[in-house]
Scaffold this active site. Structure first.
Site, mmCIF file in Angstrom:
data_model
loop_
_atom_site.group_PDB
_atom_site.id
_atom_site.type_symbol
_atom_site.label_atom_id
_atom_site.label_comp_id
_atom_site.label_asym_id
_atom_site.label_seq_id
_atom_site.Cartn_x
_atom_site.Cartn_y
_atom_site.Cartn_z
ATOM 1 N N GLY A 62 15.964 -42.988 13.381
ATOM 2 C CA GLY A 62 17.132 -42.121 13.468
ATOM 3 C C GLY A 62 18.421 -42.873 13.710
ATOM 4 O O GLY A 62 19.495 -42.394 13.336
ATOM 5 N N GLY A 113 18.673 -33.715 8.488
ATOM 6 C CA GLY A 113 17.908 -33.338 7.310
ATOM 7 C C GLY A 113 17.456 -34.516 6.479
ATOM 8 O O GLY A 113 17.428 -34.445 5.243
ATOM 9 N N ASN A 139 9.866 -45.103 9.209
ATOM 10 C CA ASN A 139 9.550 -43.679 9.285
ATOM 11 C C ASN A 139 9.759 -43.063 7.907
ATOM 12 O O ASN A 139 10.791 -43.292 7.275
ATOM 13 C CB ASN A 139 10.462 -43.030 10.328
ATOM 14 C CG ASN A 139 10.206 -41.559 10.517
ATOM 15 O OD1 ASN A 139 10.607 -40.738 9.705
ATOM 16 N ND2 ASN A 139 9.568 -41.214 11.621
ATOM 17 N N SER A 173 9.631 -33.493 11.608
ATOM 18 C CA SER A 173 11.065 -33.246 11.682
ATOM 19 C C SER A 173 11.328 -31.752 11.554
ATOM 20 O O SER A 173 10.800 -31.103 10.641
ATOM 21 C CB SER A 173 11.806 -33.984 10.562
ATOM 22 O OG SER A 173 13.157 -33.553 10.507
ATOM 23 N N ASN A 175 14.121 -30.452 10.678
ATOM 24 C CA ASN A 175 15.332 -30.265 9.879
ATOM 25 C C ASN A 175 15.088 -30.256 8.371
ATOM 26 O O ASN A 175 16.030 -30.151 7.602
ATOM 27 C CB ASN A 175 16.354 -31.349 10.237
ATOM 28 C CG ASN A 175 16.729 -31.283 11.703
ATOM 29 O OD1 ASN A 175 17.005 -30.222 12.233
ATOM 30 N ND2 ASN A 175 16.711 -32.426 12.372
ATOM 31 N N ASN A 240 8.480 -36.135 18.302
ATOM 32 C CA ASN A 240 9.767 -35.906 17.639
ATOM 33 C C ASN A 240 10.643 -35.008 18.519
ATOM 34 O O ASN A 240 10.313 -34.741 19.673
ATOM 35 C CB ASN A 240 9.514 -35.267 16.269
ATOM 36 C CG ASN A 240 10.532 -35.700 15.224
ATOM 37 O OD1 ASN A 240 11.723 -35.734 15.499
ATOM 38 N ND2 ASN A 240 10.067 -36.027 14.032
ATOM 39 N N GLY A 292 13.319 -38.581 25.648
ATOM 40 C CA GLY A 292 14.025 -38.464 26.921
ATOM 41 C C GLY A 292 14.057 -39.701 27.785
ATOM 42 O O GLY A 292 14.454 -39.628 28.948
ATOM 43 N N SER A 314 18.382 -41.487 21.934
ATOM 44 C CA SER A 314 19.477 -40.625 22.387
ATOM 45 C C SER A 314 20.193 -41.169 23.617
ATOM 46 O O SER A 314 21.412 -41.027 23.751
ATOM 47 C CB SER A 314 18.950 -39.213 22.676
ATOM 48 O OG SER A 314 18.483 -38.602 21.497
#
Length: 357
Positions: A62, A113, A139, A173, A175, A240, A292, A314
């Protein structure tokens, strides 16, 4: 120097549009010299999927979607990097805006997406880096408008397996409409049959992992693990992003955006799913823990819940690129406090504490 530069850049990046900030970070890694971090503490070394990892902290898919900066990311201190998701044909993904920060929650919602340069471009970039050190996985997922999603996986594996360290089969995913339907046992079995057959033709023995959603029921998880064990995949990635929105979220306005939620609010859900997966796998293959992770304590908990290696992404949005070195240093301190000689001794040691039932 890296830590200082990251701290100075972070307020600027957080002030930009989220997708622009993401692009700026990738561009910086492409254009600026990134000094290689020092050698990892030997106590952080682990073995999984046929690889020797110098440390268990990886970069999740990502961030480097198009395999533009895997070596720069490795120099940041990651033990491995996963690029993508990659689709067979180039596709632009969903309309913008499609990336949102929930700052008070230390969370992100994305609905990219699977925007991708396509398999040919990514395969060529990976081919050019062959011979360089470092574990770089890919991925993979189908095109949104494909006529045959199962065939897409076979094509992706055939083109990427010769150039990637491992392949992560993304059936989770949220999306790409209908993609999570491939987590059903019959569909997943077909996806893996096609993927593993392609792998065996072009790069026998190349590890193939399956990335699952954190929103599975335990019955659904039973089915997925049974298929993965029967097909003898090399590992599972748990997990995910989630389509759920915890009531505890502070930024309720942004939480209404469609897409997958990642970051701190995903930690408990994904770690519980990890522990449940660990129990069902019964040591047949290693697990990757994702979701997380924002500190050494989080990474240690994932490993204790059953992960051999972990991934994050993230948290970098909020804490900067120096986070990986902070986590590794913290893991060493954890080992010292608990009198352990290796992070491998922690794997699964507290899985029962995280189980759902």
């Amino acid at each position: 120097m890296l830590s200082l530069a990251s701290r100075l850049a972070q307020p600027f990046l957080l002030a930009t549009d989220p997708e622009t900030g993401h692009q700026l970070a990738v561009t910086a890694l492409k254009t600026l010299p990134v000094p290689r971090c020092g050698a990892d503490d030997r106590r952080l070394a682990v073995q999984a999927f046929g690889f020797d990892f110098s440390n268990p902290v990886g970069l999740a898919a990502g961030f480097d979607k198009h395999a533009e900066v895997p070596d720069a990311c490795l120099r940041l201190g990651f033990g491995f990097v996963e690029v993508g998701g990659v689709t067979p044909e180039p596709q632009v993904g969903n309309p913008k805006p499609r990336l949102f920060r929930l700052v008070p929650d230390q969370a992100v919602i994305n609905r990219y997406g699977l925007n991708s340069d396509g398999v040919d471009a990514v395969a060529e970039r990976l081919r050019r880096r062959q011979g360089r050190p470092g574990i770089v996985g890919v991925n993979i997922g189908p095109n949104k408008d494909t006529a045959d999603r199962i065939a897409d996986y076979g094509r992706l594996v055939e083109k990427l397996a010769p150039h990637a360290s491992y392949l992560s089969v993304n059936v989770s995913s949220p999306n790409t409409p209908g993609l999570r339907d491939l987590q059903q046992a019959s569909f997943l079995d077909e996806v893996l049959a096609r993927s593993l057959d392609a792998r065996d033709r072009v790069a026998a023995g190349k590890p193939v992992l399956v990335k699952i959603a954190p929103d599975l029921s335990l019955a659904g998880l039973d089915d997925m693990v049974e298929v993965c064990r029967t097909r003898r995949v090399d590992g599972m990635i748990v997990s995910n992003t989630t389509i759920e929105r915890p009531a505890s979220l502070i930024d309720q306005a942004t939480a209404k955006e469609a897409g997958g939620l990642s970051g701190a609010p995903l930690f408990d859900r994904s770690t519980r799913m990890l522990a449940e997966t660990y129990r069902r796998v019964e040591g047949q293959f290693p697990l990757v823990g994702v979701g997380g992770i924002a500190s050494a304590e989080d990474a240690f908990a994932k490993i204790a819940a059953g992960a051999t290696v972990v991934q994050l992404y993230s948290a970098l949005v909020f804490k900067g690129l120096s986070l990986v070195e902070d986590i590794k240093a913290g893991l060493v301190q954890h080992l010292k406090r608990e009198g352990l000689g290796s992070i491998a001794a922690v794997i699964g040691s507290r899985a029962d504490d995280w189980r759902l039932g």
